[in-house]
Write an enzyme that holds these catalytic residues in place. Structure first.
Site, PDB file in Angstrom:
ATOM      1  N   TYR A   1       3.270  58.009 -15.462  1.00 47.85           N
ATOM      2  CA  TYR A   1       3.732  57.972 -14.065  1.00 47.85           C
ATOM      3  C   TYR A   1       4.942  58.903 -13.886  1.00 47.85           C
ATOM      4  O   TYR A   1       4.987  59.718 -12.966  1.00 47.85           O
ATOM      5  CB  TYR A   1       4.101  56.537 -13.681  1.00 47.85           C
ATOM      6  CG  TYR A   1       4.617  56.383 -12.267  1.00 47.85           C
ATOM      7  CD1 TYR A   1       3.743  56.293 -11.191  1.00 47.85           C
ATOM      8  CD2 TYR A   1       5.987  56.329 -12.000  1.00 47.85           C
ATOM      9  CE1 TYR A   1       4.222  56.150  -9.888  1.00 47.85           C
ATOM     10  CE2 TYR A   1       6.475  56.182 -10.710  1.00 47.85           C
ATOM     11  CZ  TYR A   1       5.585  56.094  -9.653  1.00 47.85           C
ATOM     12  OH  TYR A   1       6.059  55.962  -8.368  1.00 47.85           O
TER      13      TYR A   1
ATOM     14  N   ALA B   1       5.814  61.423 -15.682  1.00 46.62           N
ATOM     15  CA  ALA B   1       5.385  62.823 -15.833  1.00 46.62           C
ATOM     16  C   ALA B   1       4.727  63.325 -14.541  1.00 46.62           C
ATOM     17  O   ALA B   1       4.996  64.439 -14.082  1.00 46.62           O
ATOM     18  CB  ALA B   1       4.418  62.945 -17.011  1.00 46.62           C
TER      19      ALA B   1
END
Ligand code: NAD
Length: 244
Positions: free
Chosen positions: A151, A153
């Protein structure tokens, strides 16, 4: 503020997206409520069919995105505003994230924003006008406290994508910005473990969780003509939990 404008908002059936759709409607925009679930019901609750259109869309699929934009043009004749808001937030620990889950999170949260933008770019270029707003996160700025690292990233990717698109689309009078919310009191965060929520709250100088409307108000501003000289930026709304 948005009279005469046509907006597509993804993930608009609940949470931040729904709050934005309601405010865009109040400001006079015609709004496409795009969501995997409850799109038509939500569109009907927010206004009538001259002002809202509910479309069942899977933003992880490029074909579904392109259909959404085609139907929008056929129905409302143009697209002035795109809000890439749909997202998912698994809290899976590092060691348990599978390749399949990684790909899904990146597809829903990041790939979608690129392909939705690609799908509206030619129309907006032709209009010499556009407003694109991407929803990032505190997790993309500083690493998530509760969300999984896929998430974080994906939300960091949104910030880079926003800058790249802002440069490419600026010559056509299209602005591209992101909003990075901190932790809100919302459906998405209600299953975060209690200990994580305590840690999050302790790190918020303003000592309270956010509300979806805080984000929606900023989206109205960024979508308006008043924001014509703002592009490529990410606006943090987080009670001070991250200060850029
Ligand atoms: P939410 O879960 O309440 O709403 C997300 C919406 O997206 C839902 O209606 C869902 O059906 C839709 N959606 C999910 N997958 C989809 C898909 N494949 N295609 C189309 N629609 C899909 O979440 P929210 O809190 O309103 O979050 C909205 C955005 O804000 C997300 O991008 C989220 O990552 C981001 N965000 C939320 C918070 C928070 O604390 N809630 C914080 C930072 C960022």
């Amino acid at each position: 503020m948005l009279a005469g404008k046509v907006a597509i908002i993804t993930g608009a059936a609940r949470g931040i997206g729904r709050e934005m759709a309601a405010r865009f409607v109040n400001q006079g925009a015609r709004v496409v409520v795009a969501d995997l679930y409850n799109a038509a019901e939500t569109a009907g609750e927010l206004s009538n069919e001259t002002q809202t259109l509910g479309l069942t869309v899977d933003v992880a699929k490029v074909r579904s995105i392109n259909e959404m934009v085609d139907i929008t043009i056929k129905t409302f004749g143009k697209v002035d505003i795109l809000v890439n808001n749909a997202g998912i937030c698994p809290t899976t620990p590092l060691g348990e994230i599978t390749e399949e889950e990684w790909d899904k999170v990146l597809a829903v949260n990041l790939k979608s924003a690129f392909f939705c933008t690609q799908a509206v770019a030619e129309v907006m270029k032709g209009q010499q006008y556009g407003r694109i707003i991407n929803i990032s996160s505190f997790a993309g700025r500083a690493g998530g406290i509760a969300p999984g690292c896929h998430y974080s990233a994906s939300k960091a990717g949104i910030i880079g994508l926003t800058k790249a698109l802002a440069r490419i689309l600026a010559p056509y009078n299209i602005t591209v910005n992101a909003i990075a919310p901190g932790t809100l009191a919302s459906e998405m965060t209600k299953n975060f473990p209690e200990a994580k929520m305590e840690e999050i709250l302790a790190g918020i100088p303003l000592r309270k969780l956010g509300q979806p409307w805080y984000i929606a108000e900023m989206a109205v501003y960024l979508a308006s003509e008043a924001a014509e000289w703002i592009t490529g930026t990410t606006i943090d709304i987080n009670g001070g939990m991250y200060m850029a």
